[in-house]
Design a protein around this motif. Sequence first.
Motif, PDB file in Angstrom:
ATOM      1  N   LYS A  75      -0.505   1.424  -0.406  1.00 43.85           N
ATOM      2  CA  LYS A  75       0.188   1.404  -1.696  1.00 43.85           C
ATOM      3  C   LYS A  75      -0.815   1.049  -2.805  1.00 43.85           C
ATOM      4  O   LYS A  75      -0.871   1.707  -3.843  1.00 43.85           O
ATOM      5  N   ALA A  76      -1.601   0.004  -2.582  1.00 41.90           N
ATOM      6  CA  ALA A  76      -2.621  -0.399  -3.564  1.00 41.90           C
ATOM      7  C   ALA A  76      -3.711   0.662  -3.675  1.00 41.90           C
ATOM      8  O   ALA A  76      -4.188   0.955  -4.771  1.00 41.90           O
ATOM      9  N   LEU A  77      -4.082   1.247  -2.543  1.00 36.93           N
ATOM     10  CA  LEU A  77      -5.111   2.286  -2.554  1.00 36.93           C
ATOM     11  C   LEU A  77      -4.653   3.511  -3.339  1.00 36.93           C
ATOM     12  O   LEU A  77      -5.417   4.081  -4.132  1.00 36.93           O
ATOM     13  N   ASN A  78      -3.406   3.913  -3.165  1.00 36.53           N
ATOM     14  CA  ASN A  78      -2.871   5.048  -3.917  1.00 36.53           C
ATOM     15  C   ASN A  78      -2.797   4.741  -5.407  1.00 36.53           C
ATOM     16  O   ASN A  78      -3.069   5.614  -6.237  1.00 36.53           O
ATOM     17  N   LYS A  79      -2.454   3.511  -5.748  1.00 38.27           N
ATOM     18  CA  LYS A  79      -2.423   3.108  -7.162  1.00 38.27           C
ATOM     19  C   LYS A  79      -3.833   3.168  -7.749  1.00 38.27           C
ATOM     20  O   LYS A  79      -4.028   3.675  -8.855  1.00 38.27           O
ATOM     21  N   LEU A  80      -4.805   2.673  -7.013  1.00 37.16           N
ATOM     22  CA  LEU A  80      -6.195   2.742  -7.458  1.00 37.16           C
ATOM     23  C   LEU A  80      -6.615   4.193  -7.656  1.00 37.16           C
ATOM     24  O   LEU A  80      -7.267   4.536  -8.642  1.00 37.16           O
ATOM     25  N   GLY A  81      -6.216   5.047  -6.724  1.00 33.21           N
ATOM     26  CA  GLY A  81      -6.549   6.465  -6.827  1.00 33.21           C
ATOM     27  C   GLY A  81      -5.930   7.126  -8.041  1.00 33.21           C
ATOM     28  O   GLY A  81      -6.564   7.957  -8.697  1.00 33.21           O
ATOM     29  N   LYS A  82      -4.688   6.756  -8.355  1.00 36.08           N
ATOM     30  CA  LYS A  82      -4.027   7.328  -9.535  1.00 36.08           C
ATOM     31  C   LYS A  82      -4.693   6.864 -10.820  1.00 36.08           C
ATOM     32  O   LYS A  82      -4.811   7.618 -11.780  1.00 36.08           O
ATOM     33  N   GLU A  83      -5.118   5.604 -10.843  1.00 39.37           N
ATOM     34  CA  GLU A  83      -5.720   5.051 -12.051  1.00 39.37           C
ATOM     35  C   GLU A  83      -7.191   5.420 -12.206  1.00 39.37           C
ATOM     36  O   GLU A  83      -7.675   5.591 -13.322  1.00 39.37           O
ATOM     37  N   HIS A  84      -7.912   5.543 -11.083  1.00 39.54           N
ATOM     38  CA  HIS A  84      -9.366   5.736 -11.150  1.00 39.54           C
ATOM     39  C   HIS A  84      -9.860   6.841 -10.214  1.00 39.54           C
ATOM     40  O   HIS A  84     -11.046   6.871  -9.891  1.00 39.54           O
ATOM     41  N   GLY A  85      -8.964   7.711  -9.779  1.00 44.82           N
ATOM     42  CA  GLY A  85      -9.314   8.730  -8.792  1.00 44.82           C
ATOM     43  C   GLY A  85     -10.447   9.646  -9.191  1.00 44.82           C
ATOM     44  O   GLY A  85     -11.148  10.187  -8.349  1.00 44.82           O
ATOM     45  N   LYS A  86     -10.654   9.831 -10.476  1.00 45.01           N
ATOM     46  CA  LYS A  86     -11.738  10.701 -10.926  1.00 45.01           C
ATOM     47  C   LYS A  86     -13.088   9.994 -10.860  1.00 45.01           C
ATOM     48  O   LYS A  86     -14.119  10.627 -10.949  1.00 45.01           O
ATOM     49  N   LYS A  88     -15.455   8.873  -8.693  1.00 42.29           N
ATOM     50  CA  LYS A  88     -15.833   9.032  -7.275  1.00 42.29           C
ATOM     51  C   LYS A  88     -16.630   7.832  -6.771  1.00 42.29           C
ATOM     52  O   LYS A  88     -16.484   7.434  -5.622  1.00 42.29           O
ATOM     53  N   LEU A  89     -17.477   7.262  -7.632  1.00 44.30           N
ATOM     54  CA  LEU A  89     -18.271   6.113  -7.217  1.00 44.30           C
ATOM     55  C   LEU A  89     -17.375   4.929  -6.862  1.00 44.30           C
ATOM     56  O   LEU A  89     -17.553   4.283  -5.828  1.00 44.30           O
ATOM     57  N   LEU A  90     -16.386   4.644  -7.691  1.00 47.15           N
ATOM     58  CA  LEU A  90     -15.457   3.541  -7.421  1.00 47.15           C
ATOM     59  C   LEU A  90     -14.680   3.780  -6.131  1.00 47.15           C
ATOM     60  O   LEU A  90     -14.539   2.872  -5.303  1.00 47.15           O
ATOM     61  N   MET A  91     -14.193   5.005  -5.934  1.00 48.39           N
ATOM     62  CA  MET A  91     -13.414   5.304  -4.732  1.00 48.39           C
ATOM     63  C   MET A  91     -14.292   5.232  -3.475  1.00 48.39           C
ATOM     64  O   MET A  91     -13.855   4.754  -2.430  1.00 48.39           O
ATOM     65  N   THR A  92     -15.541   5.677  -3.588  1.00 51.85           N
ATOM     66  CA  THR A  92     -16.471   5.594  -2.461  1.00 51.85           C
ATOM     67  C   THR A  92     -16.797   4.139  -2.140  1.00 51.85           C
ATOM     68  O   THR A  92     -16.858   3.739  -0.971  1.00 51.85           O
ATOM     69  N   LEU A  93     -17.000   3.329  -3.171  1.00 53.43           N
ATOM     70  CA  LEU A  93     -17.277   1.910  -2.986  1.00 53.43           C
ATOM     71  C   LEU A  93     -16.093   1.201  -2.331  1.00 53.43           C
ATOM     72  O   LEU A  93     -16.270   0.390  -1.406  1.00 53.43           O
TER      73      LEU A  93
END
Length: 103
Positions: A75-86, A88-93
């Motif tokens: 749930k938190a991961l999906n929220k992070l993806g919606k807010e910062h999904g573009k 890529k560095l943050l999502m990879t980290l």
Amino acid sequence: MKSDLFQHEVRKTSSVFGRKEDVTVQFQGEDAMTDGTNIILPAMDFEADISEEDQSIVRGYVDHESGHIRHTDFKALNKLGKEHGKNKLLMTLQNACEDIYLE
């Protein structure tokens, strides 16, 4: 061991290790990943024998991806993806930190 028997084993153990009844396992592509309900594992020939080395590798993938199912807050991961999904560095980290935690 025949690949079909091994795939049956992997499907059953994934639910047990992830402590989630409705886990599905698909064998396709070359990577291992999960979305919290589905585990994708590398494709293998259903009729062929699978070596002990390949069994060990796939079991490692199952342990890891089942660990995500059990411990990752999707749930938190999906929220992070919606807010910062573009980003890529943050999502990879985020994924790297989660993988280190699981290992």
